[in-house]
Design an enzyme around this catalytic site. Structure first.
Site: not given
Length: 461
Positions: A291, A348-350
């Site tokens: 994460y 915003f998350e990858i």
């Protein structure tokens, strides 16, 4: 006419004229040696290359070359050296290898553009270990994901253009668009024209964007009315609650995402401030991360009054899902008794889709969903994602992207190091950086993760 005629002339002016002409003739004859002076020929015939000193060789590459410079070099008019050694306040062009100086930015220690590129970031070199082109590593199974309405098209295409320019034009990852309604042809045409990878468009199943059978609709309505009176942000919104529930428990189940392991969430009206010259997806995969985020913040307590108590009940009933070396101390200041409201901002998350697909998170979401907290309160997907990551993952699986430069709404993450901003063409103002402000959880993240803060952090807290 013979000269004797002048001398014998009776007219006085002719006599004087003859005397003058004679004097001139004598002078010319006696000084005729001037025309034979060798210096006059040298001046008139010497080529320009011999009369004008040549500039010294540019940037001699060895001491021997430096010693071959003319001894009278201090008398030669200096010309600018090649662009890499040009005066620091001189901008010649926009070539990335010819960088103008920026006030307050130290000189780079690299000796060549190639070395500078290698030093740009550890991540970039890690991704290019087997390739001479660091911006085209082997791609991973990843995609961008955007949940958007047709009415948000023009705010969204600004985000897409920004992400493509800063990152995806180098890597050409796909983009999945989801909507609770059918996308218009204009939406499809414009987004397809901007995205360098493949575009996919999906409609959300009705059961993922509606009230479950067990929800008391009247109670849910009363909650919205009360929150409106309390002026809680999105407190009276039905669609916002459906969105939070969908992002928490269903987006990763959509069939369009079945072919992917990774996603990067992008929303309308966001900004990426800095060039991203390495593959963020591949960095996550290669470094065994799960994460990634850019901004951490405190949640509004009034929106989640029972979320933590519900979470504690789940953990008590399912202790096997609590990870060793988890990140509990980031979300709780008293060893789990209470929730300190810190969470990762999920716009915003990858992240790895397989984390959400896993048993621990699926059961956690289902447990939360059965309580009705999305509708009887206003639970957000950000604290739910964050609590799950903090409890179900070892903390070394969580990654803070300090190099993106990200803005959404009023909050900005901006790299604090001036040299980094210069080299990555960042257009953000570090005075607006939110990372170490009071309402942020950035300081806590650095402390609990055992990371060293940027040396400039105190200036921007």
């Amino acid at each position: 006419m013979k000269p004797s005629i002048f001398y014998s002339s009776r007219q006085p002016y002719l006599k004087y004229l003859a005397i003058i002409l004679t004097t001139i003739t004598i002078y010319v004859l006696t000084h005729s040696s001037y025309s034979a002076d060798p210096n006059i020929n040298d001046v008139t015939t010497k080529p320009i290359s011999e009369t004008v000193p040549q500039p010294p060789p540019q940037s001699p590459s060895s001491p021997e070359q430096q010693q071959q410079q003319p001894a009278n070099q201090d008398q030669i008019v200096k010309v600018p050296e090649e662009l890499k050694n040009k005066p620091q306040d001189l901008v010649v062009d926009n070539n990335k290898d010819q960088k103008p100086a920026v006030s307050g930015v130290p000189k780079s220690s690299s000796s060549s553009p190639q070395q500078q590129e290698k030093q740009d970031t550890k991540k970039e070199s890690e991704n290019s270990s087997s390739s001479k082109d660091p911006v085209k590593p082997e791609k991973v199974k990843a995609t961008f994901v955007t949940l958007a309405r047709n009415s948000e098209l023009y705010d969204l295409i600004k985000s897409i253009r920004n992400v493509e320019d800063r990152f995806n034009r180098k890597f050409n990852y796909d983009w999945v668009f989801l909507n609770d309604d059918d996308f218009t042809q204009e939406f499809k045409d414009l987004t397809t024209a901007l995205v360098s990878g493949k575009t996919k468009y999906g409609k959300i199943p009705k059961e993922h964007w509606s009230y479950p059978d067990w929800i008391d609709l009247k109670r849910a309505e009363e909650t919205r009315k009360n929150m409106k009176l309390q002026k809680i942000i999105y407190g009276d919104s039905e669609s916002y609650r459906h969105m939070c529930r969908f992002e928490s428990g269903f987006f990763w189940r959509h069939p369009l995402l079945d072919d992917y392991d990774w996603y990067w969430r992008v929303e309308p009206s966001i900004d990426i401030h800095c060039d991203l010259n390495y593959d963020l997806f591949k960095y996550m995969e290669d470094n065994n991360k799960v994460y990634g985020f850019t901004i951490s913040i405190h949640e509004f307590r009034a929106t989640i009054p029972t979320l933590w108590d519900t979470t504690k009940k789940f953990i008590k009933e399912n202790p096997q899902y609590l990870a060793e070396n988890n990140f509990m101390d980031f979300i709780s200041d008293d060893k789990g008794e209470t929730y300190n409201l810190c969470h990762f901002w999920s716009n915003f998350e990858i992240a790895n889709l397989n984390f959400w697909r896993g048993e621990a998170y699926r059961k956690y979401f289902d447990y939360l969903d059965q309580t009705g907290g999305f509708f009887y309160e206003r639970w957000g997907d950000a604290p739910i994602h964050s609590i799950a990551a903090a409890l179900f993952l070892p903390k070394d699986k969580i990654h803070y992207f300090d190099d993106v430069g990200y803005k959404h709404s009023v909050y900005t993450q901006c790299p604090l190091n001036p040299q980094f901003r210069y080299e990555h063409k960042c257009h953000c103002n570090p005075d607006n950086d939110f990372t170490f402000r009071g309402y942020s959880c950035g300081k806590k993240y650095f402390e609990k993760m055992g990371l060293q803060k940027p040396k400039e952090w105190e200036k921007y807290q």
